[in-house]
Enzyme design. Structure first.
Site, PDB file in Angstrom:
ATOM      1  N   ASP A  12       0.812  -1.229   0.000  1.00  0.00           N
ATOM      2  CA  ASP A  12       0.000   0.000   0.000  1.00  0.00           C
ATOM      3  C   ASP A  12       0.842   1.274   0.000  1.00  0.00           C
ATOM      4  O   ASP A  12       0.450   2.304   0.562  1.00  0.00           O
ATOM      5  CB  ASP A  12      -0.974   0.027   1.200  1.00  0.00           C
ATOM      6  CG  ASP A  12      -1.935  -1.156   1.170  1.00  0.00           C
ATOM      7  OD1 ASP A  12      -2.220  -1.664   0.067  1.00  0.00           O
ATOM      8  OD2 ASP A  12      -2.397  -1.567   2.250  1.00  0.00           O
ATOM      9  N   LYS A  15       1.811   1.992  -5.199  1.00  0.00           N
ATOM     10  CA  LYS A  15       2.409   1.426  -6.420  1.00  0.00           C
ATOM     11  C   LYS A  15       1.514   1.636  -7.636  1.00  0.00           C
ATOM     12  O   LYS A  15       1.991   1.944  -8.731  1.00  0.00           O
ATOM     13  CB  LYS A  15       2.675  -0.086  -6.243  1.00  0.00           C
ATOM     14  CG  LYS A  15       3.660  -0.399  -5.137  1.00  0.00           C
ATOM     15  CD  LYS A  15       3.785  -1.881  -4.893  1.00  0.00           C
ATOM     16  CE  LYS A  15       2.555  -2.540  -4.330  1.00  0.00           C
ATOM     17  NZ  LYS A  15       2.192  -2.134  -2.962  1.00  0.00           N
ATOM     18  N   GLY A  39      -4.488  -4.511  -3.813  1.00  0.00           N
ATOM     19  CA  GLY A  39      -5.497  -3.486  -4.098  1.00  0.00           C
ATOM     20  C   GLY A  39      -4.730  -2.249  -4.516  1.00  0.00           C
ATOM     21  O   GLY A  39      -4.084  -1.612  -3.686  1.00  0.00           O
ATOM     22  N   HIS A  40      -4.692  -1.966  -5.801  1.00  0.00           N
ATOM     23  CA  HIS A  40      -3.887  -0.861  -6.330  1.00  0.00           C
ATOM     24  C   HIS A  40      -4.809   0.249  -6.825  1.00  0.00           C
ATOM     25  O   HIS A  40      -5.680   0.019  -7.655  1.00  0.00           O
ATOM     26  CB  HIS A  40      -2.996  -1.375  -7.484  1.00  0.00           C
ATOM     27  CG  HIS A  40      -1.953  -2.342  -7.029  1.00  0.00           C
ATOM     28  ND1 HIS A  40      -1.036  -2.918  -7.864  1.00  0.00           N
ATOM     29  CD2 HIS A  40      -1.669  -2.825  -5.786  1.00  0.00           C
ATOM     30  CE1 HIS A  40      -0.234  -3.718  -7.170  1.00  0.00           C
ATOM     31  NE2 HIS A  40      -0.614  -3.686  -5.913  1.00  0.00           N
ATOM     32  N   GLN A 232       2.180  -6.086  -3.203  1.00  0.00           N
ATOM     33  CA  GLN A 232       2.683  -6.187  -1.819  1.00  0.00           C
ATOM     34  C   GLN A 232       3.972  -5.361  -1.646  1.00  0.00           C
ATOM     35  O   GLN A 232       4.118  -4.376  -2.336  1.00  0.00           O
ATOM     36  CB  GLN A 232       2.889  -7.666  -1.427  1.00  0.00           C
ATOM     37  CG  GLN A 232       1.582  -8.442  -1.231  1.00  0.00           C
ATOM     38  CD  GLN A 232       0.928  -8.904  -2.515  1.00  0.00           C
ATOM     39  OE1 GLN A 232       1.551  -9.561  -3.326  1.00  0.00           O
ATOM     40  NE2 GLN A 232      -0.334  -8.587  -2.709  1.00  0.00           N
ATOM     41  N   VAL A 326     -11.401  -2.954   2.074  1.00  0.00           N
ATOM     42  CA  VAL A 326     -12.485  -3.939   2.101  1.00  0.00           C
ATOM     43  C   VAL A 326     -13.194  -3.923   3.448  1.00  0.00           C
ATOM     44  O   VAL A 326     -14.410  -3.794   3.532  1.00  0.00           O
ATOM     45  CB  VAL A 326     -11.933  -5.361   1.812  1.00  0.00           C
ATOM     46  CG1 VAL A 326     -13.065  -6.383   1.800  1.00  0.00           C
ATOM     47  CG2 VAL A 326     -11.175  -5.368   0.498  1.00  0.00           C
TER      48      VAL A 326
HETATM   49  P1  GDP Z   1      -0.702   0.167  -3.609  1.00  0.00           P
HETATM   50  O1  GDP Z   1      -1.280  -1.082  -3.104  1.00  0.00           O
HETATM   51  O2  GDP Z   1       0.769   0.276  -3.357  1.00  0.00           O
HETATM   52  O3  GDP Z   1      -1.015   0.418  -5.066  1.00  0.00           O
HETATM   53  O4  GDP Z   1      -1.357   1.348  -2.780  1.00  0.00           O
HETATM   54  P2  GDP Z   1      -2.935   1.494  -2.400  1.00  0.00           P
HETATM   55  O5  GDP Z   1      -3.676   1.918  -3.597  1.00  0.00           O
HETATM   56  O6  GDP Z   1      -3.411   0.274  -1.691  1.00  0.00           O
HETATM   57  O7  GDP Z   1      -2.866   2.611  -1.286  1.00  0.00           O
HETATM   58  C1  GDP Z   1      -2.383   3.874  -1.525  1.00  0.00           C
HETATM   59  C2  GDP Z   1      -3.482   4.884  -1.151  1.00  0.00           C
HETATM   60  O8  GDP Z   1      -2.922   6.167  -1.045  1.00  0.00           O
HETATM   61  C3  GDP Z   1      -4.549   5.017  -2.227  1.00  0.00           C
HETATM   62  O9  GDP Z   1      -5.760   5.381  -1.633  1.00  0.00           O
HETATM   63  C4  GDP Z   1      -4.005   6.130  -3.101  1.00  0.00           C
HETATM   64  O10 GDP Z   1      -5.009   6.804  -3.831  1.00  0.00           O
HETATM   65  C5  GDP Z   1      -3.391   7.034  -2.065  1.00  0.00           C
HETATM   66  N1  GDP Z   1      -2.207   7.784  -2.493  1.00  0.00           N
HETATM   67  C6  GDP Z   1      -1.215   7.405  -3.336  1.00  0.00           C
HETATM   68  N2  GDP Z   1      -0.252   8.359  -3.403  1.00  0.00           N
HETATM   69  C7  GDP Z   1      -0.647   9.361  -2.575  1.00  0.00           C
HETATM   70  C8  GDP Z   1      -0.067  10.611  -2.184  1.00  0.00           C
HETATM   71  O11 GDP Z   1       1.025  11.002  -2.608  1.00  0.00           O
HETATM   72  N3  GDP Z   1      -0.787  11.358  -1.306  1.00  0.00           N
HETATM   73  C9  GDP Z   1      -1.982  10.952  -0.802  1.00  0.00           C
HETATM   74  N4  GDP Z   1      -2.594  11.748   0.069  1.00  0.00           N
HETATM   75  N5  GDP Z   1      -2.547   9.782  -1.137  1.00  0.00           N
HETATM   76  C10 GDP Z   1      -1.884   8.993  -2.003  1.00  0.00           C
HETATM   77  P1  IMO Z   2      -0.824  -4.285  -2.208  1.00  0.00           P
HETATM   78  O1  IMO Z   2      -0.352  -4.887  -3.514  1.00  0.00           O
HETATM   79  C1  IMO Z   2      -0.720  -4.579   2.159  1.00  0.00           C
HETATM   80  C2  IMO Z   2      -0.550  -8.657   3.817  1.00  0.00           C
HETATM   81  C3  IMO Z   2      -1.737  -9.180   4.587  1.00  0.00           C
HETATM   82  C4  IMO Z   2      -1.028 -10.117   5.550  1.00  0.00           C
HETATM   83  C5  IMO Z   2       0.077 -10.707   4.699  1.00  0.00           C
HETATM   84  C6  IMO Z   2      -0.256 -12.073   4.089  1.00  0.00           C
HETATM   85  O2  IMO Z   2      -2.136  -3.613  -2.299  1.00  0.00           O
HETATM   86  O3  IMO Z   2       0.254  -3.453  -1.592  1.00  0.00           O
HETATM   87  P2  IMO Z   2      -1.869 -12.843   2.119  1.00  0.00           P
HETATM   88  O4  IMO Z   2      -3.336 -12.709   1.940  1.00  0.00           O
HETATM   89  O5  IMO Z   2      -1.054 -12.231   1.017  1.00  0.00           O
HETATM   90  O6  IMO Z   2      -1.439 -14.268   2.391  1.00  0.00           O
HETATM   91  O7  IMO Z   2      -1.538 -12.017   3.471  1.00  0.00           O
HETATM   92  O8  IMO Z   2       0.317  -9.778   3.665  1.00  0.00           O
HETATM   93  N1  IMO Z   2      -0.866  -8.160   2.457  1.00  0.00           N
HETATM   94  C7  IMO Z   2      -0.865  -6.867   2.106  1.00  0.00           C
HETATM   95  N2  IMO Z   2      -0.681  -5.750   2.834  1.00  0.00           N
HETATM   96  N3  IMO Z   2      -0.892  -4.494   0.823  1.00  0.00           N
HETATM   97  C8  IMO Z   2      -1.052  -5.605   0.065  1.00  0.00           C
HETATM   98  O9  IMO Z   2      -1.087  -5.574  -1.283  1.00  0.00           O
HETATM   99  C9  IMO Z   2      -1.086  -6.859   0.711  1.00  0.00           C
HETATM  100  N4  IMO Z   2      -1.244  -8.129   0.284  1.00  0.00           N
HETATM  101  C10 IMO Z   2      -1.098  -8.913   1.359  1.00  0.00           C
HETATM  102  O10 IMO Z   2      -2.401  -8.132   5.249  1.00  0.00           O
HETATM  103  O11 IMO Z   2      -0.420  -9.383   6.591  1.00  0.00           O
HETATM  104 MG    MG Z   3      -2.844  -1.734  -1.869  1.00  0.00          MG
END
Ligand code: GDP
Ligand code: IMO
Ligand code: MG
Length: 474
Positions: A12, A15, A39-40, A232, A326
């Site tokens: 998170d 990416k 979840g991207h 991840q 979620v």
């Molecule tokens: P990922 O799993 O690495 O793709 O990241 P996620 O999408 O799960 O989580 C990143 C969250 O931060 C999302 O809600 C993005 O919209 C938000 N986000 C990403 N970059 C920035 C930033 O520079 N500033 C802020 N405030 N939010 C951001």
């Molecule tokens: P993105 O790509 C954050 C964490 C889970 C748990 C561990 C193992 O959005 O960054 P799993 O279901 O993969 O066997 O869970 O990894 N985890 C994540 N945490 N972002 C993710 O994906 C994750 N995918 C798995 O919370 O601790």
């Molecule tokens: Mg994510």
């Protein structure tokens, strides 16, 4: 050439946004590991897309590939494609015939194992998507691959071998009544055969399966650009992360080669962009030395330790929207952990950094980073740490130790930076790097120096336009 996008921390980091930012110059965006545990987020002109299996290049209409290193749940893949179509996108997704299939029993087993572990406080806090059990079957040579869905005889043979074993595990070891499950057909060979043969038909009809290595190498051979989208993050990598609080694949850059079939030379000859959140967030259990506050159920020992910087944690959590997409569960938050990032930069060989969420820290009087750790070594001196120095609390170390037990004995040594004011971030993004407030630039320059890696992009908001672009890797 290739550009590989890798999470430097615990997932998170943003990416999806970085993939979206640079994928205008890519022809193909390929995922190399993980599955629908990811979840991207991509936000384009205020419209938000949360992508789970479909590679994030879909928002820009780029061809997506799920590489052989991925685990693919066809139910969620087709639901996601259908949802995105309804929202006006036209995802073109190709799936490696060597990728493994998540079957319904994998999800059931993921849930049971977490329940059993929780009785002794050992649960990982998985996403419950069946990721671990599917990779176990891959390593155990009893998995079902995407290519097997295309041939009904092979599919039936595979299911007839594996399903009775899974049923016995569920019933005889875990004492589960499989007929009373929400998904009572999860362990039924005939029902699984019918449903998954149908997925095979849909994959074949739409010409969706590929030999990923060949497909991607041909794209590059024809002069095209490939983006490799990690899911991840480094500290939940099964080899380089905080075992056992990890996912079951390799988000680090080595996974981009083994998980696609491109050679290490091709991946290493391109760029590797490490994505860093300007603070830290963690979903699930495991140590987190720079944690602020805590989350009951996830933070080890939270109930005993009581309140600790709770207000600061709440502030960052609210500003950063650090709640699970979620479940709505609060995420654990903390200060940036630099030993963790030194480890990540070494493991993946970052050629550039994308630092996100700088806006979230704005308005604070001061901002801290964990610069090094004091590792409580007890009586012993710790073997193998070359750059260790003695300090009062134990041994000062500059990178993450290899065992979780040692990591729990690490106390961070903080460095404090002046805070920076809130700003019109869209204007900052438009004006470029020099428009970033002073304090924030000092923070970025410290990070770039410590990791010996240039800053390529700075996220100052969630929208595509709220990024300060310093370098374009293609
Ligand atoms: P990922 O799993 O690495 O793709 O990241 P996620 O999408 O799960 O989580 C990143 C969250 O931060 C999302 O809600 C993005 O919209 C938000 N986000 C990403 N970059 C920035 C930033 O520079 N500033 C802020 N405030 N939010 C951001
Ligand atoms: P993105 O790509 C954050 C964490 C889970 C748990 C561990 C193992 O959005 O960054 P799993 O279901 O993969 O066997 O869970 O990894 N985890 C994540 N945490 N972002 C993710 O994906 C994750 N995918 C798995 O919370 O601790
Ligand atoms: Mg994510």
């Amino acid at each position: 050439m290739t550009v590989t996008i890798v999470g430097a921390q615990l997932g998170d980091e943003g990416k999806g946004g970085v993939v979206d930012l640079y994928s205008d110059e890519a022809d193909v965006v390929a995922r190399y590991q993980g599955g629908d545990n990811a979840g991207h987020t991509v936000i384009e002109d205020g419209t938000e897309y949360k992508l789970s299996l479909v590679p994030s290049g879909a928002v820009r209409g780029k061809v997506g590939v799920l590489g052989n290193g991925c685990v693919v749940n066809p139910r969620t893949l087709f639901d996601e494609i259908d949802d995105l179509r309804e929202r006006g996108l036209d995802p073109d997704v190709r799936v490696a015939r060597r990728a493994h299939v998540i079957l319904p029993y994998h999800r059931v087993l993921d849930g049971i194992e977490e329940d059993v572990k929780s009785e002794s406080d050992q649960e990982v806090g998985t996403t419950g998507r069946g990721i671990g059990p599917t990779y176990e079957d891959k390593a155990g040579r009893r998995g079902v691959r995407v290519g097997d869905l295309l041939d009904p005889d092979v599919l039936r043979e595979r299911l007839e071998y594996v399903v009775p074993q899974k049923r016995a595990l569920a019933e005889d070891v875990y004492g589960l009544d499989v007929d009373s499950l929400d998904d009572p057909e999860a362990f039924d060979i005939d029902a699984l055969f019918e449903e998954y043969r149908e997925f095979g038909r849909r994959l074949a009809e739409n010409d969706m399966t590929v030999n990923a290595g060949e497909f991607l190498a041909n794209t590059i051979g024809d002069g095209g650009n490939v983006m490799l989208e990690g899911a991840q993050g480094t500290i939940i990598d099964i080899d380089h992360g905080n075992y056992p609080y990890v996912t079951s694949s390799n988000p680090t850059a080595g996974g981009a080669a083994t998980g696609t079939g491109l050679s290490p030379g091709v991946v290493g000859g391109g760029e590797v962009v490490g994505v860093v959140k300007a603070y830290l967030s963690r979903v699930g259990s495991g140590p987190m030395p720079t944690e602020l506050g805590g989350v009951a159920g996830d933070t080890p020992g939270y109930d005993e330790q009581g309140e600790n910087d709770e207000d600061l944690a709440t502030y960052i959590r609210e500003e950063g929207g650090e709640y699970g997409t979620v479940t709505g569960r609060p995420r654990r938050v903390g200060w940036l952990d630099v030993p963790m990032l030194r480890h990540a930069a070494r493991a993946s060989g970052f050629t550039g950094l994308a630092v996100n969420h700088l806006d979230v820290l704005a308005g604070m009087d001061e901002v801290k980073v964990g610069h090094s750790y004091d590792l409580d070594t007890g009586e012993q001196s710790s073997p193998g740490s070359q750059n260790a120095e003695r300090s009062e609390g134990g041994e000062e170390i500059f990178t993450m130790p290899s065992t979780t037990e040692e990591w729990t004995r690490c106390e961070p040594n903080f460095r404090t930076f002046d805070g920076w004011e809130d700003a019109d971030w869209a204007a900052v993004a438009a004006d470029g790097y020099d428009a970033i407030p002073n304090g924030a630039r000092e923070y970025l320059e410290y990070l770039s120096d410590e990791l010996d890696t240039p800053i390529y992009a700075v996220g100052v908001g969630a929208d595509r336009d709220e990024t300060v672009v310093v370098e374009r890797p293609y």
